[in-house]
Scaffold this active site. Structure first.
Site, short mmCIF file in Angstrom:
data_model
loop_
_atom_site.label_atom_id
_atom_site.label_comp_id
_atom_site.label_asym_id
_atom_site.label_seq_id
_atom_site.Cartn_x
_atom_site.Cartn_y
_atom_site.Cartn_z
N GLY A 194 24.07 10.54 1.81
CA GLY A 194 23.44 11.59 2.62
C GLY A 194 24.49 12.42 3.34
N LYS A 234 14.43 11.51 -5.60
CA LYS A 234 13.60 12.61 -5.11
C LYS A 234 14.26 13.99 -5.15
CE LYS A 234 10.78 10.32 -1.63
NZ LYS A 234 10.80 10.22 -0.15
C1 3PG Z 1 23.38 5.32 4.06
O1 3PG Z 1 23.24 4.26 3.46
O2 3PG Z 1 23.06 6.41 3.55
C2 3PG Z 1 23.98 5.32 5.42
O3 3PG Z 1 24.41 4.04 5.77
C3 3PG Z 1 23.01 5.87 6.43
O4 3PG Z 1 21.85 5.09 6.43
P1 3PG Z 1 20.45 5.79 6.78
O5 3PG Z 1 20.17 6.74 5.65
O6 3PG Z 1 19.46 4.66 6.87
O7 3PG Z 1 20.64 6.51 8.09
#
Ligand code: 3PG
Ligand code: MG
Length: 400
Positions: free
Chosen positions: A381, A207
Site C-alpha cells: 500500500g 481488487k
Molecule cells: C501492510 O501489510 O500493507 C502494512 O503492514 C500495513 O498494514 P495495513 O494495511 O493493515 O495498515
C-alpha cells in the site's frame, strides 16, 4: 528530503538512550500452520537498523502492528511468534512485553540495559493506534513516547497510515528516518520521477478499486500496463467477456471500460485463465481462453499464453514496477502465472522494483532469487500511494 537519519542519530551517540523504533513486522503466516511465519522478509529488512542501534549501546524498544485486530487484545494477532523469530535473527536475547503501554511494557522498558532489545505487543491491541480522532491517537502516542527518549521510523510498509505510532509519536520525540525507509523512498522516487523507458507496470491482486488511483496516475507514464490477478476479471468483463464465478467488482466495470479506452491498447489483459471449480488446492482446474470462462468456474491464475504475452511485453523494458500476484500463488496449482511473470522480470536488462507485501512474499515463497530484482519493497500500500503522488503521513511527520 530534509530529515534526520539513523546515521545522524548514531553520530550524536546513543549509548544508554532509549530509542523507540517503529518497525513493520506485519509478516504473513502459513495458512495451514498457525503460528508459523511463511515469509520473514519484513523482519530481516529492519534488522540492520536494530543491530546498528543495539551495537551502539542503545536501549532499543521495537513496536509494530500485526494484522488488523479491532483495537483490543486478540490472541490470534499476538506478536509472540514474531518475537521468537526476531530474537533468532538478532542472534541476541530479545525481551517481549505482553502489552504495549501497560505495566509489563513500562517495567520492561525501564529495566532495559545498554544494547538490549525489547519488542512490545501488537500496537493495534490499542484503539488509540488507528483512531481517526486526533485526541485519542494523541493520548496513545503520549504513552508510547513516554517509554523512550528518541524515535526512529523504519516501518516503510506503514508510512501511508496516519496512525499514532507512525504519525503522532514523531511529533513528540526527536525523530529520525531509518535506513529502510530512506532506501525505499529513494527507489520509488527514481521510478516515479524519471523512469528509464520503456516502462512496464505489472499489477495484480484482488481488487481494481484498490488500484484505481495508481492506474490513473501511472497510465500517462507507462508503455504497457499488464493486469493479472483477481482484478483482471473486472477488466475482462468490461471487455465484454463472462467471467463465471471469478472475483468481480460489478460497480467497477464501467470504470474499467473507461480506463481501457483511455489506455488505447496500453493496458494488456490475460488471454487465457486457469479456471477451477472452487477456491482450493485440489479443485479440478482447466486452462481456458479468457473469453470462455465456464459459468460455474472461477479463474485462479493467468494461463501460459498470458505469461508468454506478458513476458514479451516485459522483455525490452528498462524499468519494471510490479505489484500484486497474478494468481493464488499460495496454492501450488495456481502459482505458475506469478512465477512466470516474476521470472520474466528478473531477465530484463534494466531496473525492476517489486512493490509490496504480497508480491515480495511471492518472490521468496516461490524460491526465486531475490538478488535478481533491482529492489524488493516491504510496502505494498505504501509504495502504491507513493506512486499515486499522495502525501505519506509517516514521511511527512519525519520531515517536520
Ligand atoms: C501492510 O501489510 O500493507 C502494512 O503492514 C500495513 O498494514 P495495513 O494495511 O493493515 O495498515
Ligand atoms: Mg496491506
Amino acid at each position: 528530503m530534509i530529515l534526520k537519519t539513523l546515521d545522524d542519530l548514531l553520530g550524536e551517540g546513543v549509548t544508554g538512550r532509549r530509542v523507540i523504533v517503529r518497525a513493520d513486522l506485519n509478516v504473513p503466516f502459513d495458512k495451514q500452520n498457525p503460528g508459523v511465519i511463511s515469509d520473514d522478509g519484513r523482519a530481516r529488512a529492519v534488522l540492520p537498523t536494530l543491530i546498528a542501534l543495539r551495537d551502539a549501546g542503545a536501549r532499543v524498544i521495537v513496536m509494530s502492528h500485526l494484522g488488523r485486530p479491532k483495537g483490543a487484545p486478540d490472541p490470534k494477532f499476538t506478536l509472540a511468534p514474531v518475537a521468537t523469530r526476531l530474537g533468532e535473527l538478532l542472534g541476541s536475547p530479545l525481551v517481549f512485553a505482553s502489552d504495549t503501554v501497560g505495566p509489563d511494557a513500562t517495567a520492561k522498558a525501564a529495566a532495559l540495559v545498554d544494547g538490549q532489545v525489547l519488542l512490545l505487543e501488537n500496537l493495534r491491541f490499542n484503539a488509540g493506534e488507528t483512531s481517526k480522532d486526533d485526541a485519542e491517537r494523541g493520548a496513545f502516542a503520549d504513552q508510547l513516547a513516554a517509554l523512550a527518549d528518541v524515535y526512529v521510523d523504519d516501518a516503510f510498509g506503514a508510512v501511508h497510515r496516519k496512525h499514532a505510532s507512525v504519525f503522532d509519536v514523531a511529533a513528540r520525540l526527536p525523530h529520525y528516518a531509518g535506513g529502510l525507509v530512506l532506501r525505499e523512498v529513494e527507489v520509488l522516487k527514481r521510478v516515479s520521477d524519471n523512469p528509464e523507458q520503456p516502462y512496464v507496470v505489472v499489477l495484480g491482486g484482488s481488487k481494481v478499486s484498490d488500484k484505481l488511483a495508481v492506474i490513473q496516475a501511472l497510465l500517462p507514464k507507462v508503455d504497457k500496463l499488464l493486469v493479472g490477478g483477481g482484478m483482471c476479471f473486472t477488466f475482462l468483463k468490461a471487455q465484454g467477456h463472462e467471467v463465471g464465478e471469478s472475483l468481480l467488482e460489478d460497480d467497477m466495470v464501467a470504470t474499467c471500460r473507461d480506463l481501457l479506452s483511455q489506455a488505447q491498447g496500453r493496458i494488456v489483459l490475460p488471454v487465457d485463465v486457469v479456471a477451477a471449480t472452487e477456491f482450493s488446492a485440489d479443485a479440478d482446474h482447466v486452462t481456458v481462453p479468457a473469453s470462455e470462462i465456464p459459468a460455474d468456474r472461477l479463474g485462479l491464475d493467468i494461463g501460459p499464453e498470458s505469461v508468454a504475452l506478458f513476458a514479451a511485453a516485459i522483455g525490452p523494458a528498462k524499468t519494471v514496477f510490479w505489484n500484486g500476484p497474478m494468481g493464488v500463488f499460495e496454492l501450488a496449482p495456481f502459482a505458475a502465472g506469478t512465477r512466470g511473470v516474476a521470472e520474466a522480470i528478473t531477465r530484463i536488462d534494466g531496473f525492476s522494483v517489486v512493490g509490496g507485501g504480497d508480491s515480495a512474499a511471492a518472490v521468496r515463497t516461490l524460491g526465486l532469487d531475490e538478488a535478481a530484482f533491482g529492489h524488493i519493497s516491504t510496502g505494498g500500500g505504501a509504495s502504491l500511494e507513493y506512486l499515486e503522488g499522495k502525501t505519506l503521513p509517516g514521511i511527512e511527520a519525519l520531515e517536520k
